[in-house]
Design an enzyme around this catalytic site. Structure first.
Site, PDB file in Angstrom:
ATOM      1  N   ASP A  53       0.844  -1.200   0.000  1.00  0.00           N
ATOM      2  CA  ASP A  53       0.000   0.000   0.000  1.00  0.00           C
ATOM      3  C   ASP A  53       0.880   1.251   0.000  1.00  0.00           C
ATOM      4  O   ASP A  53       1.431   1.629   1.040  1.00  0.00           O
ATOM      5  CB  ASP A  53      -0.924  -0.022   1.221  1.00  0.00           C
ATOM      6  CG  ASP A  53      -1.741   1.257   1.367  1.00  0.00           C
ATOM      7  OD1 ASP A  53      -1.775   2.053   0.403  1.00  0.00           O
ATOM      8  OD2 ASP A  53      -2.337   1.461   2.432  1.00  0.00           O
ATOM      9  N   GLU A 132      29.914  12.404   7.952  1.00  0.00           N
ATOM     10  CA  GLU A 132      30.346  12.228   9.338  1.00  0.00           C
ATOM     11  C   GLU A 132      29.082  12.107  10.185  1.00  0.00           C
ATOM     12  O   GLU A 132      28.298  13.047  10.278  1.00  0.00           O
ATOM     13  CB  GLU A 132      31.178  13.429   9.803  1.00  0.00           C
ATOM     14  CG  GLU A 132      32.449  13.655   9.001  1.00  0.00           C
ATOM     15  CD  GLU A 132      33.191  14.912   9.445  1.00  0.00           C
ATOM     16  OE1 GLU A 132      32.776  15.514  10.466  1.00  0.00           O
ATOM     17  OE2 GLU A 132      34.159  15.293   8.780  1.00  0.00           O
ATOM     18  N   GLU A 134      27.244  12.131  13.480  1.00  0.00           N
ATOM     19  CA  GLU A 134      27.258  12.512  14.886  1.00  0.00           C
ATOM     20  C   GLU A 134      25.911  12.137  15.511  1.00  0.00           C
ATOM     21  O   GLU A 134      24.862  12.327  14.895  1.00  0.00           O
ATOM     22  CB  GLU A 134      27.496  14.016  15.039  1.00  0.00           C
ATOM     23  CG  GLU A 134      28.850  14.479  14.545  1.00  0.00           C
ATOM     24  CD  GLU A 134      29.028  15.987  14.616  1.00  0.00           C
ATOM     25  OE1 GLU A 134      30.161  16.458  14.472  1.00  0.00           O
ATOM     26  OE2 GLU A 134      28.020  16.699  14.811  1.00  0.00           O
ATOM     27  N   GLU A 213      32.588  12.668  20.601  1.00  0.00           N
ATOM     28  CA  GLU A 213      32.468  14.055  20.135  1.00  0.00           C
ATOM     29  C   GLU A 213      32.442  14.981  21.350  1.00  0.00           C
ATOM     30  O   GLU A 213      32.553  14.548  22.491  1.00  0.00           O
ATOM     31  CB  GLU A 213      31.218  14.234  19.265  1.00  0.00           C
ATOM     32  CG  GLU A 213      31.512  14.426  17.778  1.00  0.00           C
ATOM     33  CD  GLU A 213      32.433  15.599  17.479  1.00  0.00           C
ATOM     34  OE1 GLU A 213      32.422  16.592  18.242  1.00  0.00           O
ATOM     35  OE2 GLU A 213      33.182  15.527  16.487  1.00  0.00           O
ATOM     36  N   GLU A 221      30.948  10.176  17.340  1.00  0.00           N
ATOM     37  CA  GLU A 221      30.977  10.323  15.885  1.00  0.00           C
ATOM     38  C   GLU A 221      31.548   9.068  15.257  1.00  0.00           C
ATOM     39  O   GLU A 221      32.518   8.492  15.752  1.00  0.00           O
ATOM     40  CB  GLU A 221      31.812  11.530  15.455  1.00  0.00           C
ATOM     41  CG  GLU A 221      31.933  11.684  13.939  1.00  0.00           C
ATOM     42  CD  GLU A 221      32.767  12.888  13.527  1.00  0.00           C
ATOM     43  OE1 GLU A 221      33.701  12.695  12.723  1.00  0.00           O
ATOM     44  OE2 GLU A 221      32.490  13.997  14.001  1.00  0.00           O
ATOM     45  N   HIS A 270      28.073  16.390   8.608  1.00  0.00           N
ATOM     46  CA  HIS A 270      28.906  17.036   7.595  1.00  0.00           C
ATOM     47  C   HIS A 270      29.159  16.044   6.471  1.00  0.00           C
ATOM     48  O   HIS A 270      29.358  14.857   6.715  1.00  0.00           O
ATOM     49  CB  HIS A 270      30.245  17.475   8.193  1.00  0.00           C
ATOM     50  CG  HIS A 270      30.113  18.245   9.473  1.00  0.00           C
ATOM     51  ND1 HIS A 270      31.058  18.203  10.480  1.00  0.00           N
ATOM     52  CD2 HIS A 270      29.132  19.068   9.917  1.00  0.00           C
ATOM     53  CE1 HIS A 270      30.672  18.969  11.477  1.00  0.00           C
ATOM     54  NE2 HIS A 270      29.508  19.499  11.161  1.00  0.00           N
ATOM     55  N   ARG A 341      35.560  26.167  10.598  1.00  0.00           N
ATOM     56  CA  ARG A 341      34.351  25.441  10.962  1.00  0.00           C
ATOM     57  C   ARG A 341      33.134  26.344  11.145  1.00  0.00           C
ATOM     58  O   ARG A 341      32.036  25.855  11.411  1.00  0.00           O
ATOM     59  CB  ARG A 341      34.613  24.613  12.214  1.00  0.00           C
ATOM     60  CG  ARG A 341      35.459  23.385  11.949  1.00  0.00           C
ATOM     61  CD  ARG A 341      35.848  22.633  13.215  1.00  0.00           C
ATOM     62  NE  ARG A 341      36.369  21.301  12.907  1.00  0.00           N
ATOM     63  CZ  ARG A 341      37.592  21.049  12.467  1.00  0.00           C
ATOM     64  NH1 ARG A 341      38.422  22.058  12.269  1.00  0.00           N
ATOM     65  NH2 ARG A 341      37.980  19.828  12.213  1.00  0.00           N
ATOM     66  N   GLU A 360      33.897  20.084   2.502  1.00  0.00           N
ATOM     67  CA  GLU A 360      32.748  19.525   3.205  1.00  0.00           C
ATOM     68  C   GLU A 360      31.660  20.575   3.360  1.00  0.00           C
ATOM     69  O   GLU A 360      31.940  21.758   3.570  1.00  0.00           O
ATOM     70  CB  GLU A 360      33.136  18.978   4.585  1.00  0.00           C
ATOM     71  CG  GLU A 360      33.619  20.031   5.569  1.00  0.00           C
ATOM     72  CD  GLU A 360      33.747  19.497   6.988  1.00  0.00           C
ATOM     73  OE1 GLU A 360      33.223  18.404   7.274  1.00  0.00           O
ATOM     74  OE2 GLU A 360      34.354  20.202   7.816  1.00  0.00           O
ATOM     75  N   ARG A 362      28.637  21.704   5.725  1.00  0.00           N
ATOM     76  CA  ARG A 362      28.559  21.481   7.161  1.00  0.00           C
ATOM     77  C   ARG A 362      27.174  21.663   7.775  1.00  0.00           C
ATOM     78  O   ARG A 362      26.999  21.410   8.966  1.00  0.00           O
ATOM     79  CB  ARG A 362      29.544  22.419   7.877  1.00  0.00           C
ATOM     80  CG  ARG A 362      30.991  22.092   7.588  1.00  0.00           C
ATOM     81  CD  ARG A 362      31.944  23.025   8.321  1.00  0.00           C
ATOM     82  NE  ARG A 362      31.795  23.012   9.759  1.00  0.00           N
ATOM     83  CZ  ARG A 362      32.280  22.087  10.576  1.00  0.00           C
ATOM     84  NH1 ARG A 362      32.938  21.049  10.076  1.00  0.00           N
ATOM     85  NH2 ARG A 362      32.101  22.165  11.875  1.00  0.00           N
TER      86      ARG A 362
END
Length: 475
Positions: A53, A132, A134, A213, A221, A270, A341, A360, A362
């Site tokens: 369904d 990554e 977390e 982390e 992580e 990330h 960062r 990356e 983030r």
């Protein structure tokens, strides 16, 4: 895992497999499953599939809800901790029209179309992604939200609030924001992560490393080795499933909620990105900014230009925006930089070799449907490359300074991410043509996603919050 039915059948017989479990993903990124005895698994099933369904998955209306899924043998993996020997396969969804055909809004089909679009445009033949993951590993969670009672209680033996506990306290509690890469015995979750890592490796999910982390009450992580976009979407779903199965065995619970704790680190996802063609890395240029090629910079331009419109797919929960606040290594400024960062796109300073050169993105988090999120990210990259969107000319940087410390005047000159789901929905309403190219996303998917997240926004926005009683009860 298997190339054909014969290989699968041989494995089933040799390993005494008793149960075959099929997984199908819905729009929100949750797996559903249907199970058969292994004796029923035959070639006819692989041809005709199993009916279900589709309206219960949110794909179709009740009056036109019949769909079929056909197992993908290559996706097979071994279900961990099953008391009865079990093989698991992911299903591809088919719609029943004049003839049976792949359902255009099947999340798994979407990522295949995005990869095909990349190849058809002669940009690259491989899109490598490295998420990554977390998350918080917790002892318990209880939630009650009734007319007269609003409560969430989260328990973690590592939590700083347990430092004064006089019963069985070993003194291993961790202060807030103080858990990054902590060693044993403070890293009380290390054995859990070791076990998870072995199960993931056994199921073709290579692990780069794992660690504590920064969040004190059990944040960890796991970073996977980079893989092609189609495979990585499947691996993301498998990883979540195996993590939660392992947690249940440890009598623990896992959450990818971006901001489960007030005043503590949030959890993101990330995503490292780079493109290859015939084995050649396309993101490296010895003379480019941070050794990035023009192709890489154009793809960054596409991601930054469309960043707000990506968020309904990369950050689709109301809780997502409680993480995206300055000062907690969560980016809010739409820009790029090296080793920074606080930027939406960070270029790792340690990745200097041609094959490793990447960047990356983030802001995504683990509440996303990985098939939709990865596809949307790739489509924005392709759009940037096709249209030569230069991130510097667009005013996106590079900004190699701490963006959390901007003055109010500086903030006005740098665009910021949406601050809630409603703003993200409006961004997607105004900017989605790049997703429709190559028939990768459909207008139906975009409309449904906008409707869904708007509904979530208004639902949460209408609810009273305990903090409001502290602030306003006696006014």
């Amino acid at each position: 895992m298997f190339k054909n039915y014969s290989e699968a059948k041989e494995y089933i017989l040799e390993n005494n497999i008793k149960i075959i479990d099929f997984k199908i993903v819905d729009m929100s990124g949750r797996w559903h499953h249907l199970t058969i005895p292994a004796t029923r698994f035959d070639e006819k099933l692989l041809k005709d599939g199993i009916g279900f369904d589709g309206s219960s998955y949110g794909f179709l209306t009740v009056e036109k809800s019949d769909m079929v899924f056909i197992p993908d043998l290559t996706s097979t993996f071994i279900a961990p901790f099953s008391e009865i020997p079990t093989l698991t396969m992911i299903g591809n969804i088919y719609a029943l029209k004049e003839k049976r055909e792949r359902f255009e809004d099947d999340p798994r089909y979407l990522v295949e179309k995005a990869k095909k679009f990349l190849v058809d445009k002669n940009i690259a033949d491989t899109a490598l992604l490295g998420p990554e993951f977390e998350f918080y590993l917790l002892d318990s969670i209880s939630v009650k939200n009734e007319v007269n009672h609003m409560e969430v209680s989260i328990e973690s033996s590592q939590g700083e609030w347990n430092a004064a506990n006089k019963e069985n306290n070993t003194g291993l509690n961790i202060r807030n924001y103080n858990s990054y890469h902590l060693d044993k015995p403070f890293d009380t979750n290390s054995d859990f992560r070791d076990m998870v890592t072995l199960h993931l490796e056994e199921n073709n999910i290579p692990i780069k490393y794992h660690h504590c982390e920064n969040g004190g009450p059990g944040q960890v992580e796991i970073e996977v080795c980079h893989g092609d976009i189609v495979e990585m979407a499947d691996r993301t779903m498998k990883l979540k499933y195996i993590l939660r199965s392992c947690a249940a065995k440890f009598n623990k619970t896992i959450t990818f909620l971006p901001k489960p704790f007030n005043g503590e680190c949030g959890s993101g996802m990330h995503i490292h990105l780079h493109l290859f063609d015939k084995g050649k890395p396309l993101f490296y240029d010895e003379n480019g900014y941070s050794k990035l090629s023009q192709t890489a910079l154009y793809s960054i331009g596409g991601l930054l230009k469309h960043a707000p419109a990506l968020m309904p797919f990369t950050n689709p929960s109301t809780n997502s925006f409680k993480r995206l606040i300055p000062g907690f290594e969560a980016p809010v400024s739409i820009c790029f930089a090296t080793a920074n960062r606080s930027a939406v796109i960070r270029i790792p300073n340690y990745a200097t070799e041609p094959m490793d050169k990447r960047y990356e993105i983030r802001f995504p988090d683990g509440t996303c449907n990985p098939y939709y999120a990865y596809s949307a990210v790739l489509m924005a990259m392709i759009d940037g490359i096709e249209n030569k969107i230069d991130p510097t000319k667009e005013g996106f940087g590079p900004f190699d300074f701490n963006l959390y410390n901007l003055s109010e005047e500086q903030k006005k000159s740098i665009k910021a991410l949406p601050t809630n789901l409603l703003e993200a929905a409006e961004a997607l309403e105004n900017d989605h043509e790049f997703l429709l190219k190559g028939n990768v996303f459909s207008k139906n998917i975009i409309k449904n996603q906008i409707d869904r997240i708007k509904k979530d926004h208004y639902k949460i926005n209408e609810m009273p919050h305990p903090e409001e009683f502290k602030m306003y009860y006696n006014l």
